[in-house]
Design a protein around this motif. Structure first.
Motif, PDB file in Angstrom:
ATOM      1  N   VAL A   1       0.804  -1.227   0.000  1.00  0.00           N
ATOM      2  CA  VAL A   1       0.000   0.000   0.000  1.00  0.00           C
ATOM      3  C   VAL A   1       0.837   1.277   0.000  1.00  0.00           C
ATOM      4  O   VAL A   1       1.822   1.384   0.717  1.00  0.00           O
ATOM      5  N   LYS A   2       0.371   2.233  -0.851  1.00  0.00           N
ATOM      6  CA  LYS A   2       0.900   3.601  -0.737  1.00  0.00           C
ATOM      7  C   LYS A   2      -0.228   4.423  -0.146  1.00  0.00           C
ATOM      8  O   LYS A   2      -1.385   4.260  -0.545  1.00  0.00           O
ATOM      9  N   LYS A   3       0.125   5.319   0.786  1.00  0.00           N
ATOM     10  CA  LYS A   3      -0.918   6.102   1.443  1.00  0.00           C
ATOM     11  C   LYS A   3      -0.914   7.546   0.931  1.00  0.00           C
ATOM     12  O   LYS A   3       0.157   8.115   0.696  1.00  0.00           O
ATOM     13  N   PHE A   4      -2.109   8.100   0.771  1.00  0.00           N
ATOM     14  CA  PHE A   4      -2.257   9.471   0.250  1.00  0.00           C
ATOM     15  C   PHE A   4      -3.267  10.240   1.102  1.00  0.00           C
ATOM     16  O   PHE A   4      -4.246   9.666   1.561  1.00  0.00           O
ATOM     17  N   THR A   5      -3.005  11.530   1.237  1.00  0.00           N
ATOM     18  CA  THR A   5      -4.025  12.386   1.860  1.00  0.00           C
ATOM     19  C   THR A   5      -4.690  13.273   0.799  1.00  0.00           C
ATOM     20  O   THR A   5      -5.597  14.030   1.112  1.00  0.00           O
ATOM     21  N   ASN A   6      -4.201  13.160  -0.450  1.00  0.00           N
ATOM     22  CA  ASN A   6      -4.775  13.976  -1.527  1.00  0.00           C
ATOM     23  C   ASN A   6      -5.249  13.052  -2.658  1.00  0.00           C
ATOM     24  O   ASN A   6      -4.463  12.284  -3.227  1.00  0.00           O
ATOM     25  N   TYR A   7      -6.522  13.134  -2.973  1.00  0.00           N
ATOM     26  CA  TYR A   7      -7.149  12.222  -3.944  1.00  0.00           C
ATOM     27  C   TYR A   7      -6.547  12.381  -5.344  1.00  0.00           C
ATOM     28  O   TYR A   7      -6.254  11.399  -6.032  1.00  0.00           O
ATOM     29  N   GLU A   8      -6.357  13.644  -5.764  1.00  0.00           N
ATOM     30  CA  GLU A   8      -5.818  13.862  -7.118  1.00  0.00           C
ATOM     31  C   GLU A   8      -4.409  13.296  -7.245  1.00  0.00           C
ATOM     32  O   GLU A   8      -4.056  12.699  -8.268  1.00  0.00           O
ATOM     33  N   GLU A   9      -3.617  13.467  -6.196  1.00  0.00           N
ATOM     34  CA  GLU A   9      -2.249  12.895  -6.225  1.00  0.00           C
ATOM     35  C   GLU A   9      -2.308  11.387  -6.341  1.00  0.00           C
ATOM     36  O   GLU A   9      -1.523  10.770  -7.050  1.00  0.00           O
ATOM     37  N   MET A  10      -3.284  10.791  -5.655  1.00  0.00           N
ATOM     38  CA  MET A  10      -3.418   9.328  -5.737  1.00  0.00           C
ATOM     39  C   MET A  10      -3.778   8.910  -7.157  1.00  0.00           C
ATOM     40  O   MET A  10      -3.197   7.955  -7.694  1.00  0.00           O
ATOM     41  N   LEU A  11      -4.719   9.631  -7.786  1.00  0.00           N
ATOM     42  CA  LEU A  11      -5.116   9.280  -9.154  1.00  0.00           C
ATOM     43  C   LEU A  11      -3.926   9.423 -10.103  1.00  0.00           C
ATOM     44  O   LEU A  11      -3.729   8.608 -11.009  1.00  0.00           O
ATOM     45  N   GLN A  12      -3.124  10.462  -9.895  1.00  0.00           N
ATOM     46  CA  GLN A  12      -1.963  10.663 -10.767  1.00  0.00           C
ATOM     47  C   GLN A  12      -0.908   9.580 -10.561  1.00  0.00           C
ATOM     48  O   GLN A  12      -0.288   9.113 -11.511  1.00  0.00           O
ATOM     49  N   ALA A  13      -0.732   9.156  -9.322  1.00  0.00           N
ATOM     50  CA  ALA A  13       0.298   8.150  -9.029  1.00  0.00           C
ATOM     51  C   ALA A  13      -0.074   6.798  -9.644  1.00  0.00           C
ATOM     52  O   ALA A  13       0.793   6.061 -10.116  1.00  0.00           O
ATOM     53  N   GLY A  14      -1.376   6.466  -9.677  1.00  0.00           N
ATOM     54  CA  GLY A  14      -1.841   5.215 -10.298  1.00  0.00           C
ATOM     55  C   GLY A  14      -1.353   3.963  -9.561  1.00  0.00           C
ATOM     56  O   GLY A  14      -1.070   3.995  -8.367  1.00  0.00           O
ATOM     57  N   GLY A  15      -1.297   2.861 -10.331  1.00  0.00           N
ATOM     58  CA  GLY A  15      -0.865   1.599  -9.735  1.00  0.00           C
ATOM     59  C   GLY A  15      -2.038   0.778  -9.209  1.00  0.00           C
ATOM     60  O   GLY A  15      -1.874  -0.050  -8.317  1.00  0.00           O
ATOM     61  N   PHE A  16      -3.235   1.008  -9.735  1.00  0.00           N
ATOM     62  CA  PHE A  16      -4.430   0.242  -9.323  1.00  0.00           C
ATOM     63  C   PHE A  16      -5.372   0.126 -10.513  1.00  0.00           C
ATOM     64  O   PHE A  16      -5.220   0.844 -11.510  1.00  0.00           O
ATOM     65  N   ASP A  17      -6.340  -0.812 -10.398  1.00  0.00           N
ATOM     66  CA  ASP A  17      -7.289  -1.034 -11.492  1.00  0.00           C
ATOM     67  C   ASP A  17      -8.616  -0.323 -11.254  1.00  0.00           C
ATOM     68  O   ASP A  17      -9.266   0.121 -12.178  1.00  0.00           O
ATOM     69  N   TYR A  18      -9.031  -0.292  -9.985  1.00  0.00           N
ATOM     70  CA  TYR A  18     -10.277   0.450  -9.721  1.00  0.00           C
ATOM     71  C   TYR A  18     -10.200   1.214  -8.410  1.00  0.00           C
ATOM     72  O   TYR A  18      -9.361   0.931  -7.551  1.00  0.00           O
ATOM     73  N   VAL A  19     -11.095   2.192  -8.321  1.00  0.00           N
ATOM     74  CA  VAL A  19     -11.165   3.056  -7.151  1.00  0.00           C
ATOM     75  C   VAL A  19     -12.437   2.700  -6.392  1.00  0.00           C
ATOM     76  O   VAL A  19     -13.518   2.639  -6.981  1.00  0.00           O
ATOM     77  N   ASP A  20     -12.304   2.431  -5.104  1.00  0.00           N
ATOM     78  CA  ASP A  20     -13.443   2.113  -4.248  1.00  0.00           C
ATOM     79  C   ASP A  20     -13.702   3.345  -3.384  1.00  0.00           C
ATOM     80  O   ASP A  20     -12.902   3.689  -2.515  1.00  0.00           O
ATOM     81  N   LEU A  21     -14.815   4.012  -3.655  1.00  0.00           N
ATOM     82  CA  LEU A  21     -15.093   5.295  -2.994  1.00  0.00           C
ATOM     83  C   LEU A  21     -15.980   5.119  -1.769  1.00  0.00           C
ATOM     84  O   LEU A  21     -17.173   4.823  -1.893  1.00  0.00           O
ATOM     85  N   CYS A  22     -15.406   5.325  -0.597  1.00  0.00           N
ATOM     86  CA  CYS A  22     -16.158   5.292   0.664  1.00  0.00           C
ATOM     87  C   CYS A  22     -16.108   6.664   1.321  1.00  0.00           C
ATOM     88  O   CYS A  22     -16.063   6.774   2.552  1.00  0.00           O
ATOM     89  N   VAL A  23     -16.117   7.674   0.496  1.00  0.00           N
ATOM     90  CA  VAL A  23     -16.088   9.060   0.984  1.00  0.00           C
ATOM     91  C   VAL A  23     -17.517   9.543   1.233  1.00  0.00           C
ATOM     92  O   VAL A  23     -18.479   8.920   0.779  1.00  0.00           O
ATOM     93  N   PRO A  24     -17.672  10.669   1.939  1.00  0.00           N
ATOM     94  CA  PRO A  24     -19.029  11.191   2.157  1.00  0.00           C
ATOM     95  C   PRO A  24     -19.781  11.405   0.837  1.00  0.00           C
ATOM     96  O   PRO A  24     -19.167  11.680  -0.200  1.00  0.00           O
ATOM     97  N   THR A  25     -21.087  11.280   0.913  1.00  0.00           N
ATOM     98  CA  THR A  25     -21.932  11.279  -0.286  1.00  0.00           C
ATOM     99  C   THR A  25     -21.771  12.545  -1.129  1.00  0.00           C
ATOM    100  O   THR A  25     -21.840  12.485  -2.360  1.00  0.00           O
ATOM    101  N   TYR A  26     -21.530  13.691  -0.496  1.00  0.00           N
ATOM    102  CA  TYR A  26     -21.432  14.937  -1.276  1.00  0.00           C
ATOM    103  C   TYR A  26     -20.199  14.945  -2.194  1.00  0.00           C
ATOM    104  O   TYR A  26     -20.078  15.807  -3.063  1.00  0.00           O
ATOM    105  N   LEU A  27     -19.296  13.942  -2.035  1.00  0.00           N
ATOM    106  CA  LEU A  27     -18.127  13.832  -2.926  1.00  0.00           C
ATOM    107  C   LEU A  27     -18.305  12.759  -4.003  1.00  0.00           C
ATOM    108  O   LEU A  27     -17.447  12.613  -4.875  1.00  0.00           O
ATOM    109  N   HIS A  28     -19.381  11.994  -3.935  1.00  0.00           N
ATOM    110  CA  HIS A  28     -19.505  10.836  -4.838  1.00  0.00           C
ATOM    111  C   HIS A  28     -19.440  11.214  -6.313  1.00  0.00           C
ATOM    112  O   HIS A  28     -18.742  10.564  -7.093  1.00  0.00           O
TER     113      HIS A  28
END
Ligand code: NAD
Length: 337
Positions: free
Chosen positions: A61-88
């Motif tokens: 695992v690589k850990k991120f506090t910034n979502y965009e940085e995580m998307l840019q870093a990549g290294g995964f096939d899908y994103v599982d979103l368990c964030v508050p609904t207003y961000l869905h």
């Protein structure tokens, strides 16, 4: 190996994380939470359902506090979103556009138009999108679906669904208590029953609802009568219960030749009454969260579209919830478009 980026490590994120530990062929390669303490897995989260043991392998695992940085870093096939609904909506759209499949927690969004945008972007990008309407995978609700479809007990005469929860005081910065951020119980909690009503009976013609406002806005209680030809369907969703009240899920379905009583507050949560016979169903102990994630992992692996919960079915359920809110607000019956 299907590689997953899990985003939002509060109640539901920790639930998903514990479940991934029991799914073969999955690797968690990224974790993201805006709060450092969300990334600290030595502490328990809140919630109204117990989170299982955390045995998930996090060695890659690589850990991120910034979502965009995580998307840019990549290294995964899908994103599982368990964030508050207003961000869905925004988080789903960003991930899809960045080339990832998306599993987004329920409720899909806070408006039908946001849900439509998510579907449009999934179609444009050709990426997979599903929503955590987990009851369609929950063993006791799946069994009820089989019994309805088989007509073993004849036609359904009436069906009554309810869901009662303590006030969700566990959410980060109390986002759930703010009606404009969560949709309150009418959207957040009650969407489960609306989705299962759609799964069993299709979309209702109209709804007649009544609601009680929650302290933070939105309906903390909603009761609805759904119009279907030849049967009566009703439901209640309420999260204004006392702190020590357990989450209770119920469905009471009366058929021509039998009655199904689903009630998670009982020792036997699924019982069928037929004449003088009382049948208790033995259920798989794994819950709907497990089966929905297993199913999506398989979709991603085989590049097949989700079939049980599609983005379109989740949007339809959300649309019916929104129609119920309109009906409660206006105090009259409203057609479901
Ligand atoms: N399927 C179910 O039965 C079920 C049950 C509970 C919650 N949910 C849904 O799951 C979602 C999360 O709910 P919860 O109860 O876990 O809430 P929560 O508040 O416990 O957790 C949300 C997490 O998201 C993090 N977060 C907030 N903003 C972020 C950002 N910009 N980037 C990254 N992380 C961010 C928070 O720090 C927190 O750790 C909601 O949509 C909720 O409706 C589904």
């Amino acid at each position: 190996m299907v590689r997953v980026a899990l985003v939002g490590l509060g109640f539901m994120g920790r639930m998903h994380l514990s479940i991934y530990g029991n799914i073969k062929g999955v690797e968690i390669t990224a974790l993201c939470d805006a709060r450092e303490e969300g990334l600290d897995l030595s502490k328990a989260g809140g919630g109204n359902i117990a989170v299982g043991e955390m045995t998930t392998d996090l060695s890659k695992v690589k850990k991120f506090t910034n979502y965009e940085e995580m998307l840019q870093a990549g290294g995964f096939d899908y994103v599982d979103l368990c964030v508050p609904t207003y961000l869905h909506k925004d988080f789903s759209v960003q991930a899809l556009r960045a080339g990832y499949d998306v599993f987004c927690e329920k409720p899909m969004a806070l408006s039908t138009s946001d849900a439509e945008e998510m579907i449009r972007v999934a179609d444009e990008t050709g990426k997979l999108l599903t929503v955590g309407q987990c009851l369609r995978f929950w063993p006791m609700y799946v069994k009820v679906k089989e019994l309805i479809d088989s007509k073993k007990y004849g036609e359904v005469i009436s069906a009554e669904f309810s869901r009662y929860s303590p006030y969700p005081t566990w959410s980060t910065n109390d986002w759930m208590l703010k009606g404009e951020l969560s949709g309150s119980a009418a959207v957040d909690l009650h969407v489960h029953d609306v989705d299962i009503i759609h799964f069993y009976f299709g979309k209702p013609r109209s709804v007649t609802s009544s609601g009680v406002e929650a302290p933070g806005g939105g309906y903390g209680h909603i009761s609805t009568i759904y119009e279907y030809p030849g049967m009566t369907v009703t439901s209640v969703g309420n999260w204004l219960c006392a702190d020590n009240f357990p989450l209770i899920m119920r469905a009471l379905i009366v058929f021509e030749k039998g009655v199904i009583n689903l009630d998670t507050s009982q020792k036997d949560p699924l019982v069928i009454f037929e004449g003088k016979k009382r049948t208790v169903f033995k259920l798989d102990e794994r819950n709907g969260y497990y089966f929905e994630l297993v199913s999506f992992v398989e979709n991603v692996k085989t590049r097949t579209a989700p079939e049980v919960v599609t983005a379109a079915t989740a949007k339809e359920s959300l649309n019916t919830v929104m129609t119920e809110i309109k009906s409660a607000y206006k105090g009259k019956r409203v057609k479901v478009k």
